[in-house]
Design a protein around this motif. Structure first.
Motif, PDB file in Angstrom:
ATOM      1  N   ASN A 287       5.464  16.276   1.556  1.00  0.00           N
ATOM      2  CA  ASN A 287       5.408  14.980   0.894  1.00  0.00           C
ATOM      3  C   ASN A 287       4.712  15.092  -0.469  1.00  0.00           C
ATOM      4  N   ALA A 288       4.977  16.200  -1.135  1.00  0.00           N
ATOM      5  CA  ALA A 288       4.334  16.437  -2.442  1.00  0.00           C
ATOM      6  C   ALA A 288       4.695  15.364  -3.445  1.00  0.00           C
ATOM      7  N   ALA A 289       5.945  14.862  -3.408  1.00  0.00           N
ATOM      8  CA  ALA A 289       6.364  13.831  -4.371  1.00  0.00           C
ATOM      9  C   ALA A 289       5.540  12.560  -4.183  1.00  0.00           C
ATOM     10  N   GLU A 290       5.268  12.212  -2.956  1.00  0.00           N
ATOM     11  CA  GLU A 290       4.469  11.020  -2.698  1.00  0.00           C
ATOM     12  C   GLU A 290       3.037  11.199  -3.189  1.00  0.00           C
ATOM     13  N   ILE A 291       2.489  12.396  -2.961  1.00  0.00           N
ATOM     14  CA  ILE A 291       1.123  12.664  -3.414  1.00  0.00           C
ATOM     15  C   ILE A 291       1.035  12.589  -4.933  1.00  0.00           C
ATOM     16  N   ALA A 292       2.108  13.011  -5.582  1.00  0.00           N
ATOM     17  CA  ALA A 292       2.110  12.974  -7.054  1.00  0.00           C
ATOM     18  C   ALA A 292       2.107  11.550  -7.577  1.00  0.00           C
ATOM     19  N   VAL A 293       2.673  10.594  -6.821  1.00  0.00           N
ATOM     20  CA  VAL A 293       2.716   9.192  -7.272  1.00  0.00           C
ATOM     21  C   VAL A 293       1.336   8.560  -7.178  1.00  0.00           C
TER      22      VAL A 293
ATOM     23  N   VAL B  16     -10.840   6.168   0.219  1.00  0.00           N
ATOM     24  CA  VAL B  16      -9.381   6.166   0.268  1.00  0.00           C
ATOM     25  C   VAL B  16      -8.915   7.607   0.479  1.00  0.00           C
ATOM     26  N   PHE B  17      -7.893   7.766   1.343  1.00  0.00           N
ATOM     27  CA  PHE B  17      -7.367   9.094   1.637  1.00  0.00           C
ATOM     28  C   PHE B  17      -5.847   9.049   1.551  1.00  0.00           C
ATOM     29  N   ILE B  18      -5.278  10.186   1.291  1.00  0.00           N
ATOM     30  CA  ILE B  18      -3.834  10.335   1.391  1.00  0.00           C
ATOM     31  C   ILE B  18      -3.546  11.558   2.238  1.00  0.00           C
ATOM     32  N   THR B  19      -2.679  11.402   3.225  1.00  0.00           N
ATOM     33  CA  THR B  19      -2.387  12.492   4.147  1.00  0.00           C
ATOM     34  C   THR B  19      -1.278  13.369   3.593  1.00  0.00           C
ATOM     35  N   ARG B  20      -1.368  14.633   3.924  1.00  0.00           N
ATOM     36  CA  ARG B  20      -0.320  15.563   3.546  1.00  0.00           C
ATOM     37  C   ARG B  20       0.351  16.072   4.815  1.00  0.00           C
ATOM     38  N   THR B  21       1.622  16.277   4.725  1.00  0.00           N
ATOM     39  CA  THR B  21       2.403  16.777   5.843  1.00  0.00           C
ATOM     40  C   THR B  21       2.568  18.266   5.692  1.00  0.00           C
ATOM     41  N   ARG B  22       2.115  19.018   6.666  1.00  0.00           N
ATOM     42  CA  ARG B  22       2.198  20.463   6.607  1.00  0.00           C
ATOM     43  C   ARG B  22       3.653  20.923   6.721  1.00  0.00           C
ATOM     44  N   SER B  23       3.980  21.992   6.012  1.00  0.00           N
ATOM     45  CA  SER B  23       5.322  22.569   6.075  1.00  0.00           C
ATOM     46  C   SER B  23       5.192  24.087   6.084  1.00  0.00           C
ATOM     47  N   HIS B  24       6.318  24.786   6.092  1.00  0.00           N
ATOM     48  CA  HIS B  24       6.302  26.252   6.114  1.00  0.00           C
ATOM     49  C   HIS B  24       5.927  26.821   4.750  1.00  0.00           C
ATOM     50  N   TYR B  25       5.944  25.981   3.759  1.00  0.00           N
ATOM     51  CA  TYR B  25       5.636  26.443   2.406  1.00  0.00           C
ATOM     52  C   TYR B  25       4.220  26.033   2.050  1.00  0.00           C
ATOM     53  N   GLU B  26       3.734  26.557   0.922  1.00  0.00           N
ATOM     54  CA  GLU B  26       2.369  26.261   0.499  1.00  0.00           C
ATOM     55  C   GLU B  26       2.228  24.803   0.080  1.00  0.00           C
ATOM     56  N   THR B  27       3.261  24.257  -0.534  1.00  0.00           N
ATOM     57  CA  THR B  27       3.188  22.862  -0.978  1.00  0.00           C
ATOM     58  C   THR B  27       3.543  21.932   0.173  1.00  0.00           C
TER      59      THR B  27
ATOM     60  N   GLY C   6       1.021   8.810   4.558  1.00  0.00           N
ATOM     61  CA  GLY C   6       0.824   7.801   3.515  1.00  0.00           C
ATOM     62  C   GLY C   6      -0.640   7.612   3.215  1.00  0.00           C
ATOM     63  N   LEU C   7      -0.935   6.471   2.641  1.00  0.00           N
ATOM     64  CA  LEU C   7      -2.310   6.151   2.255  1.00  0.00           C
ATOM     65  C   LEU C   7      -3.112   5.641   3.436  1.00  0.00           C
TER      66      LEU C   7
ATOM     67  N   THR D 129      -1.953   2.349   5.479  1.00  0.00           N
ATOM     68  CA  THR D 129      -2.674   2.041   6.716  1.00  0.00           C
ATOM     69  C   THR D 129      -4.113   1.705   6.375  1.00  0.00           C
ATOM     70  N   VAL D 130      -4.576   0.582   6.919  1.00  0.00           N
ATOM     71  CA  VAL D 130      -5.929   0.113   6.620  1.00  0.00           C
ATOM     72  C   VAL D 130      -6.715   0.038   7.936  1.00  0.00           C
ATOM     73  N   GLY D 131      -7.933   0.532   7.890  1.00  0.00           N
ATOM     74  CA  GLY D 131      -8.787   0.468   9.055  1.00  0.00           C
ATOM     75  C   GLY D 131     -10.171   0.978   8.732  1.00  0.00           C
ATOM     76  N   ASN D 132     -11.126   0.714   9.623  1.00  0.00           N
ATOM     77  CA  ASN D 132     -12.465   1.243   9.398  1.00  0.00           C
ATOM     78  C   ASN D 132     -12.459   2.750   9.660  1.00  0.00           C
ATOM     79  N   CYS D 133     -13.587   3.369   9.449  1.00  0.00           N
ATOM     80  CA  CYS D 133     -13.645   4.823   9.566  1.00  0.00           C
ATOM     81  C   CYS D 133     -13.309   5.294  10.977  1.00  0.00           C
ATOM     82  N   THR D 134     -13.725   4.517  11.976  1.00  0.00           N
ATOM     83  CA  THR D 134     -13.401   4.887  13.360  1.00  0.00           C
ATOM     84  C   THR D 134     -11.899   4.914  13.574  1.00  0.00           C
ATOM     85  N   ALA D 135     -11.207   3.918  13.034  1.00  0.00           N
ATOM     86  CA  ALA D 135      -9.758   3.858  13.194  1.00  0.00           C
ATOM     87  C   ALA D 135      -9.069   4.980  12.428  1.00  0.00           C
ATOM     88  N   LEU D 136      -9.509   5.244  11.200  1.00  0.00           N
ATOM     89  CA  LEU D 136      -8.842   6.263  10.389  1.00  0.00           C
ATOM     90  C   LEU D 136      -9.060   7.656  10.960  1.00  0.00           C
ATOM     91  N   ARG D 137     -10.180   7.881  11.621  1.00  0.00           N
ATOM     92  CA  ARG D 137     -10.411   9.193  12.224  1.00  0.00           C
ATOM     93  C   ARG D 137      -9.471   9.444  13.404  1.00  0.00           C
TER      94      ARG D 137
END
Length: 780
Positions: free
Chosen positions: A538-544, A524-535, A590-591, A503-511
């Motif tokens: 989408n840990a596999a995606e973050i690792a890529v 550049v940012f990458i979002t993480r999806t919260r789960s019941h576990y500590e990790t 995603g990114l 996803t691409v956008g200015n700071c206003t859009a990304l916020r």
């Protein structure tokens, strides 16, 4: 008694009414006007089936969408059409782009020929609107030359805003349909909701019952003077039965004249409604053609009702050769039989309690009969209530004593005046409770935050990122425009093993998508999806996605013809891990990339399918400016406002129909009350003149009239509230909805009824003042 004798006596009564001189004509005219108002509304109701059928017929005849995935091939009888609906302030504008693909392409209903490119044919209402001074922005949005108008066969109402514009170069897609004909939708019809059907039935009963009650009261106008005249008939040898039949004949004359007057009122209303709009609903005069069967039923029922009501009323009057025994002390009204209609109505509704919408449809006959008996029960109970209360009243001012004494002598007449408004208020309270109680079932939360976004635009085809935000940010009335662009990335140029969204956008859009600690162009940012576990899940995606790793934007798959368009990109060192917002405007997993962090070659791969807009409330036409920008960028785009809730369309249409019908019924009740009040004043003209001649102040008589109106009205509204709340509670239980009292709505409905009576009372004051003159004692 033979039919011949009945016919002779009724004819004699009609003759007396017509040849009764000025007094007889005034009495018959008042009756005719009263009955005529009711007949006009009944005829309008008999036309409703034709109205619904005509509107559905037009909608089906011009329907131009198909749910089937199969589209016909281009041929001599095909055409392309695209939906370009828009909104002008609060009014919907139906728009279509048309492009015939052959000489045999069918024309839309009401159109004589296809408009050429840059031309359009419009509805008469839209033509008038575009010619008005206040429609400059709409003219800019529809930059076509008007070459014709759409005929009645292509419009659902005289005030519908619609147009067909010519186009060229259209291509069949999800937004552009290729058709061979217009016709009804091929989707299966929706199953009827039993609760909505119940609402329709109750609305019709509630609207028609006050009309019937008033007509029954109108045929008794002038009853007291008529009964005194009947004594003369007894003096010349008429027996009591013949006298009553002659009196019924007089009422029949007024009813027959009322049919003629009502037909005239109906024709006037028919023509007026064809050129007006009520609460956004308009029709053509031809739609208001009554059903022949129902119209014949009205024409038969009114005279029959006039005869029966008169005969029933005279059962309690003894007409003797030397006068009418009416002023003697009457036997108190009995209560037991007056309770039977409402109790029978409750008994008819009781078997359907708890039925809800999951146990089949409600029995229409039981619903109509039960509601009708409950409302009619008011007309039986109100005379008893008025008599029981006024008989206990006494001491007070002179005006109070005059009013109370008058009510004690003729409580039935006072109750008849209030019956119509009481029935209408009771029905309105019950329906208001039903609509309020079930509103949550037909209203769903959209999850849209209207304080955050006021409008959204969805493009018919994805647009490249460049220029989209700038177009809307420069639009008058727009404070902020957010247009996140989307693409994808992979770990290889072709057939990547690991890929995800970008996803691409200015700071206003990304916020608006994620919680950012800080942001500037190039981050550049990458979002993480919260789960019941500590990790994160989408840990596999973050690792890529690691700083310094080479990824490819818009990778290709298989034998794609778009090979070679992949854009290599190295993840910058300033990559940060952030949390996606729970109320994110889009799926933000995603990114998240600001434009400066991507190479210029990636711009064609970034597409935006929509824009989120925050408007300036100080600009009144901000939405119209936005719609003009949308029409310029993408005429097929959908622009709509955000709303916290969304109502079921059928539920909304039923409620609108109730408001329209209630407006007509209230107008009828107000007019009928005024006619009834004038009739009562005419009956008492000599009495009022005598009181003034003996020195009674006009102020005292005026206050007396006010008390004579206020007491029955107050009692009637109290009874109406009781019956309305009871009926509303039963209807809610039938729909399996918890009974909750909305006292504000109850008080509002009661206040509306009281306001109608107050207006009528004020309008009757000038005639009252004219009648309070000593010269009113003169007689012929």
């Amino acid at each position: 008694m033979s039919p011949r004798q009945w016919a002779r006596d009724l004819t004699m009564g009609v003759h007396f009414a017509v040849t009764g001189g000025r007094e007889g004509w005034v009495r018959m005219t008042l009756t005719a006007v009263g009955v005529g108002l009711g007949v006009a509304l009944l005829l309008l109701c008999t036309a409703l089936p034709n109205v619904f059928a005509a509107r559905d017929r037009v909608e089906n005849a011009r329907y131009d969408y198909r749910y089937s995935d199969k589209s016909p091939q281009k041929a001599d009888n095909t055409f392309l059409t695209a939906d370009t609906d828009t909104t002008w302030h609060d009014d919907d504008v139906r728009g279509r782009l048309l492009e015939p693909e052959g000489k045999r392409a069918p024309l839309p209903p009401g159109v004589d020929s296809f408009p050429g490119k840059g031309d359009m044919v419009v509805s008469p209402a839209l033509k008038d609107l575009l010619a008005s001074d206040g429609a400059k922005l709409l003219r800019e949005r529809l930059p076509y030359r008007i070459t014709g108008t759409i005929g009645e066969s292509g419009l659902i109402g005289s005030h519908e805003l619609a147009y067909y514009a010519g186009a060229s170069g259209l291509t069949a897609s999800s937004a552009v349909h290729r058709l061979t004909e217009y016709g009804p939708p091929d989707a299966p019809a929706e199953k009827t909701d039993p609760v909505l059907l119940l609402m329709v039935l109750v609305v019709f009963v509630m609207l028609l019952t006050p009309v019937a009650v008033f007509i029954a009261a109108a045929v008794r106008f002038g009853g007291e003077r008529r009964d005194r005249r009947l004594a003369a008939l007894r003096l010349v040898g008429s027996d009591s039965h013949m006298t009553r039949r002659i009196a019924a004949g007089e009422a029949l004359a007024g009813a027959l004249l009322g049919l003629v007057v009502g037909s005239g009122f109906f024709l006037l209303c028919r023509q007026t409604l064809g050129s007006t709009e009520v609460l956004g609903v308009s029709v053509w005069p031809s739609y208001l053609d009554p059903s022949p069967v129902l119209a014949a039923l009205v024409a038969l029922a009114i005279p029959v009702a006039a005869v029966l009501v008169t005969l029933l009323a005279l059962r309690g009057v003894v007409v003797e050769p030397l006068g009418v025994v009416r002023a003697a002390k009457q036997r108190s009204r009995r209560l037991w039989w007056r309770l039977l209609p409402p109790l029978a109505g409750l008994a008819m509704l009781y078997p359907m309690i708890g039925k809800g919408r999951k146990n089949g449809e409600f029995n229409q006959y039981l619903v109509i009969g039960g509601v009708l008996l409950l409302l009619i029960g008011i007309t039986a109970l109100l005379p008893w209530v008025v008599e029981a209360v006024v008989v206990r009243l006494g001491k007070g001012t002179l005006s109070w004593q005059l009013a109370v004494r008058r009510l004690q002598l003729s409580s039935g007449t006072a109750a008849r005046m209030v019956n119509g408004i009481a029935v209408a208020v009771a029905g309105a309270i019950a329906l208001q409770m039903l609509f309020t109680g079930t509103q949550s079932q037909y209203t769903k939360a959209t999850g849209q935050d209207t304080g955050r976004v006021q409008m959204q635009v969805v493009f018919s085809n994805p647009k490249t990122l460049s220029g989209v935000e700038r177009e809307f940010s420069g639009t008058k009335g727009v404070r902020a425009a957010v247009a996140p662009a989307i693409s994808s990335y992979g770990d290889t140029r072709r057939d990547p093993e690991n890929s995800n969204g970008l996803t691409v956008g200015n700071c206003t859009a990304l916020r608006e998508l994620a919680t950012l600690p800080s942001c500037k162009d190039g981050d550049v940012f990458i979002t993480r999806t919260r789960s019941h576990y500590e990790t994160p899940s989408n840990a596999a995606e973050i690792a890529v996605v690691k700083p310094g790793r080479r990824l490819y934007i818009d990778p290709s798959y298989g034998d794609s013809t778009e090979r070679g368009r992949e854009v290599p990109w190295t993840v910058p060192a300033n990559l940060r891990l952030v949390d996606a917002r729970k109320d994110s405007l889009q799926d933000a997993n995603g990114l998240l990339v600001t434009p400066a962090a991507l190479p210029a070659k990636a711009a064609p791969a970034l597409i935006s399918d929509g824009v989120y807009l925050r408007l300036d409330p100080s600009v009144p036409d901000a939405r119209e400016y936005v719609r003009n920008t949308v029409a310029r960028i993408d005429p097929l785009a959908l622009a709509f406002g955000w709303s916290a809730t969304q109502e079921n369309a059928k539920y909304t249409s039923i409620r609108t129909g109730l408001f329209v019908g209630s407006a007509f019924v209230l107008a009828l009740i107000g007019a009928s009350l005024l006619v009834s009040q004038l009739e009562q004043l005419r009956e008492r003209r000599k009495l009022l003149s005598a009181l003034v001649a003996f020195g009674t102040r006009r102020r005292t008589l005026s206050l007396s009239l006010l008390w004579q109106t206020a007491l029955p009205v107050g009692l009637g509204l109290l009874l109406a509230t009781t019956v309305g709340v009871t009926l509303g509670s039963v209807l809610l239980k039938m729909t399996r909805t918890p009974v909750a009292m909305d006292w504000s709505s109850v008080l509002t409905m009661t206040g509306v009824g009281a306001a109608v009576v107050a207006v009528v009372t004020l309008l009757s004051v000038p005639p009252l003042l004219r009648m309070m003159r000593p010269d009113g004692l003169r007689t012929e």
